[in-house]
Write an enzyme that holds these catalytic residues in place. Structure first.
Site, PDB file in Angstrom:
ATOM      1  N   TYR A   1       0.811  -1.210   0.000  1.00  0.00           N
ATOM      2  CA  TYR A   1       0.000   0.000   0.000  1.00  0.00           C
ATOM      3  C   TYR A   1       0.849   1.266   0.000  1.00  0.00           C
ATOM      4  O   TYR A   1       0.468   2.272  -0.594  1.00  0.00           O
ATOM      5  CB  TYR A   1      -0.983  -0.011   1.176  1.00  0.00           C
ATOM      6  CG  TYR A   1      -2.240  -0.768   0.843  1.00  0.00           C
ATOM      7  CD1 TYR A   1      -3.219  -0.209   0.036  1.00  0.00           C
ATOM      8  CD2 TYR A   1      -2.431  -2.067   1.298  1.00  0.00           C
ATOM      9  CE1 TYR A   1      -4.358  -0.908  -0.304  1.00  0.00           C
ATOM     10  CE2 TYR A   1      -3.573  -2.779   0.961  1.00  0.00           C
ATOM     11  CZ  TYR A   1      -4.534  -2.195   0.160  1.00  0.00           C
ATOM     12  OH  TYR A   1      -5.652  -2.897  -0.186  1.00  0.00           O
TER      13      TYR A   1
ATOM     14  N   ASP B   1      -7.626   6.797  -5.134  1.00  0.00           N
ATOM     15  CA  ASP B   1      -6.407   7.551  -5.409  1.00  0.00           C
ATOM     16  C   ASP B   1      -6.447   8.997  -4.952  1.00  0.00           C
ATOM     17  O   ASP B   1      -5.430   9.687  -4.984  1.00  0.00           O
ATOM     18  CB  ASP B   1      -6.087   7.507  -6.904  1.00  0.00           C
ATOM     19  CG  ASP B   1      -7.303   7.835  -7.765  1.00  0.00           C
ATOM     20  OD1 ASP B   1      -7.954   8.868  -7.519  1.00  0.00           O
ATOM     21  OD2 ASP B   1      -7.610   7.043  -8.682  1.00  0.00           O
TER      22      ASP B   1
ATOM     23  N   HIS C   1     -14.752   3.218  -1.503  1.00  0.00           N
ATOM     24  CA  HIS C   1     -13.794   2.156  -1.182  1.00  0.00           C
ATOM     25  C   HIS C   1     -12.622   2.641  -0.346  1.00  0.00           C
ATOM     26  O   HIS C   1     -11.644   1.920  -0.173  1.00  0.00           O
ATOM     27  CB  HIS C   1     -13.293   1.504  -2.482  1.00  0.00           C
ATOM     28  CG  HIS C   1     -14.368   0.751  -3.194  1.00  0.00           C
ATOM     29  ND1 HIS C   1     -14.200   0.241  -4.476  1.00  0.00           N
ATOM     30  CD2 HIS C   1     -15.623   0.405  -2.824  1.00  0.00           C
ATOM     31  CE1 HIS C   1     -15.318  -0.371  -4.848  1.00  0.00           C
ATOM     32  NE2 HIS C   1     -16.186  -0.281  -3.875  1.00  0.00           N
TER      33      HIS C   1
END
EC number: 2.3.1.286
Length: 247
Positions: A67, A105, A124
């Site tokens: 991540y 993003d 999300h």
């Protein structure tokens, strides 16, 4: 099926507009899709092996390495024309505008979405945030160069990525807000999403049940195309420009 001129007129006159965006919107900024991000060292892992509660419990350091890399990648990316036009549309519609994105993003926020009088939810989650494992509080991550993983909250607790993983549910408040906004929308825009991931893919149906029109912009037919009132085969940026009569 509407004509392009009719779709333009409907969007221009709509008091309430709801938008759902997916990976196709971010692709124009050079951000790979979730599965296409599995390159180099990470090619030996399936996304499901890294993006699940079980994976995190097994090896939080490994998950955080992945991540952290994705966070660095999206931080280098820049919002594209679709992000900019959606922020413009929000300023035009004000409180009647709602954006739900499946993207993690942060490019919508960087383009100004959520700051023009409307509302935005990141269904999300966000790569730029982490969540305290004890309290559930969400905090912004430092810049990628300053990020130490796994990060700690101000209370000293370990934090996990603020992402909805496989096997997890969307935040109820975000989903309920999106469902209500799509039901009340005069026009809904479905941009750059395959229509495969539920419950987000079901939002278009809420608009139709509420009596609104649904417009899709995508480069190819999707699972939702047959249900649309108008479908435009185009990139999100140029399709929106045509729909909004920009340029």
């Amino acid at each position: 099926m509407l004509t392009l001129d009719q779709a333009r007129a409907a969007l221009a006159s709509a008091r309430r507009v709801a938008v759902l965006t997916g990976a196709g919107v971010s692709a124009e900024s050079g951000i790979p899709t979730f599965r296409d991000a599995q390159t180099g060292h990470w090619a030996r892992f399936r996304p499901e092996d890294l993006a699940s509660p079980d994976a995190y419990h097994r090896d939080p350091d490994l998950v955080w390495q992945w991540y952290a890399g994705r966070y660095a990648d999206v931080t280098r990316a820049q919002p594209n024309g679709a992000h900019t036009l959606l922020a413009q549309l929000e300023r035009e519609k004000g409180a009647g505008f709602f954006l739900a994105t499946q993207n993690v993003d942060g490019l919508h926020a960087r383009a100004g979405s959520g700051m023009g009088g409307g509302q935005m939810v990141e269904l999300h989650g966000s790569l730029a945030s982490a969540r305290d494992e004890v309290t559930g509080e969400v905090f912004a991550l430092p810049a990628p160069a300053d990020l130490v993983t796994p990060p700690r909250s101000p209370a000293g607790n370990r934090m996990r990525p603020h992402i909805v993983w496989f096997g997890e549910y969307l935040a109820p408040a975000d989903l309920e807000a999106a469902q209500a906004a799509f039901y009340e929308a005069d026009v809904a825009l479905i941009l750059g999403t395959s229509g495969l991931v539920y419950p987000a893919a079901g939002l278009a149906r809420h608009t139709q049940v509420g009596g609104g029109l649904v417009i899709e912009i995508n480069t190819a037919d999707t699972e939702l195309t047959s249900q649309m009132d108008f479908s435009l085969r185009d990139l999100a940026s140029s399709g929106l420009a045509r729909l909004m009569r920009v340029g």
